[in-house]
Design an enzyme around this catalytic site. Structure first.
Site, PDB file in Angstrom:
ATOM      1  N   HIS A  81      35.765  36.851  46.727  1.00  0.00           N
ATOM      2  CA  HIS A  81      34.774  37.284  47.719  1.00  0.00           C
ATOM      3  C   HIS A  81      34.533  38.788  47.704  1.00  0.00           C
ATOM      4  CE1 HIS A  81      38.146  38.027  50.660  1.00  0.00           C
ATOM      5  NE2 HIS A  81      37.346  39.014  50.958  1.00  0.00           N
TER       6      HIS A  81
ATOM      7  N   ASP B 231      39.384  31.489  45.961  1.00  0.00           N
ATOM      8  CA  ASP B 231      39.108  32.906  46.233  1.00  0.00           C
ATOM      9  C   ASP B 231      40.019  33.782  45.365  1.00  0.00           C
ATOM     10  OD1 ASP B 231      37.989  35.134  47.298  1.00  0.00           O
ATOM     11  OD2 ASP B 231      38.994  35.000  49.246  1.00  0.00           O
TER      12      ASP B 231
END
Ligand code: NAG
Ligand code: NAG
Length: 342
Positions: free
Chosen positions: A85, A134
């Site tokens: 992210h 992630d």
């Protein structure tokens, strides 16, 4: 330490290790082989807030347009592991820079090396905040020389398991409270956090859960922190390391991923569980070799951390829990910034 195949007795290795640590203590940057990851000269300092210089030599600062946005961990002389992210697809890789060997972000130091980013490999599964995958690999524009201040951390192998309650350390230059940035000269912060099982973490995140907020702790996630909010600073940065000590080495057990805002009780920090991605990492970058983590004591059930609120059973819980009676604690929980500051 370097591999010394055929060099005989184990004590030789022990002597070599002592010599190597001696070198570090003298501040001489030793060039060492890949398998000497996760070793630092200082012992572990617990409960501190400002780290000692060179204490977390794998910690890097990732800048976007010159501003610190995320942390990351050096895992070889050319690769950094961070969070997916931190690299939204709209951003160009030319806009990023990686600072290694940094301690105080506001002061220039000759120990610091800066590199551009040549390649970002984000996990295909990552889609939005709180989703699986992630994790991102960054190739530096050129390799770095290891020193007392720049060293890689060990990547845990796929079968690694870290027991509940293990005290690990999260580090970063993140905010110290919601909307309060780390004051000048921005020295690296550290926070000791115990690991919490996924089941218990799911239970905690379902206490007073707001619709629309991520609250499912997936298989590839790890939680660490305090239920009662006894720590009062938000530390760490997305993408940065959750370093766990096993048998004299530090392993990258987790990558700072998400969490509720600082100050919320029952919301431990959520990390990407690195070991789940051991084969993905090795597949994407063959030179990165996850390390077998020596077996530790067995994990004790930690369901009691959540049981107060709903009679949670210490047996592994599956899926989401039902409506819960909330008992506000009125304490602040000091944990991680959920997002980068961009
Ligand atoms: C929070 O919990 C930890 C460990 O469970 C304990 O050591 C600490 O004293 C508690 N702090 C508060 C303020 O209750
Ligand atoms: C993990 O696998 C290695 C071999 O690949 C083995 O030596 C080690 O004992 C295993 N560890 C655990 C905890 O199962």
């Amino acid at each position: 330490m370097a591999r010394r195949s055929g060099l005989g007795p184990r004590w030789l290795e022990a002597v070599a290790t002592v010599l190597l640590l001696g070198l570090f203590r003298n501040g001489i940057g030793a060039v060492v082989a890949e398998d000497s990851c996760g070793m630092v000269p200082q012992g572990r300092i617990t409960g501190g807030t400002t780290a000692a210089r060179g204490q977390w030599p794998w910690q890097v600062s990732i800048n976007h347009h010159g501003t610190h946005v995320c942390g990351g961990s050096l895992v070889s002389n050319q690769w950094v592991l961070s969070a997916a992210h931190c690299f939204p697809s709209d951003n160009k890789i030319e806009e990023y820079e990686v600072k290694l060997g940094a301690h105080q972000l506001d002061y220039y130091s000759t120990d610091t090396q800066v590199r551009g980013v040549a390649q970002v490999i984000s996990h295909e599964k990552y889609s939005h905040e709180g989703s699986m995958g992630d994790i991102a690999l960054l190739r530096l524009s050129s390799s770095v020389t290891f020193s007392r201040y720049i060293r890689p951390i060990c990547l845990p192998a796929a079968n690694a398991s870290f027991p509940n309650g293990l005290q690990c350390i999260v580090t970063g230059w993140g905010h110290v409270a919601p909307s309060v940035s780390l004051p000048n000269p921005r020295p690296l912060q550290q926070l000791e956090v115990p690991l919490i099982s996924r089941e218990t973490c799911n239970c905690l995140y379902n206490i007073n859960a707001k619709p629309g907020e991520p609250h499912l702790i997936d298989q590839d996630m790890l939680c660490a922190g305090y239920v009662n909010g006894s720590k009062d600073a938000c530390q760490g940065d997305s993408g940065g390391p959750l370093s766990c000590p096993v048998a004299g080495r530090w392993y990258l057990a987790g990558i700072v991923s998400w969490g509720d805002a600082c100050g919320a009780p029952n919301r431990p920090g959520v990390y990407t569980l690195t070991s789940v991605y051991a084969s993905w990492i090795h597949y994407k970058v063959a030179e990165l070799q996850p390390q077998v983590v020596p077996q530790m004591e067995e994990s004790q059930p930690d369901g009691h951390l959540c049981s107060r609120y709903k009679g949670f059973n210490s047996a592994p819980a599956q899926g989401l829990v039902g409506p819960i009676l909330l008992l506000p604690l009125g304490l602040t929980l000091g944990l991680l910034r959920p997002l980068h500051e961009d």
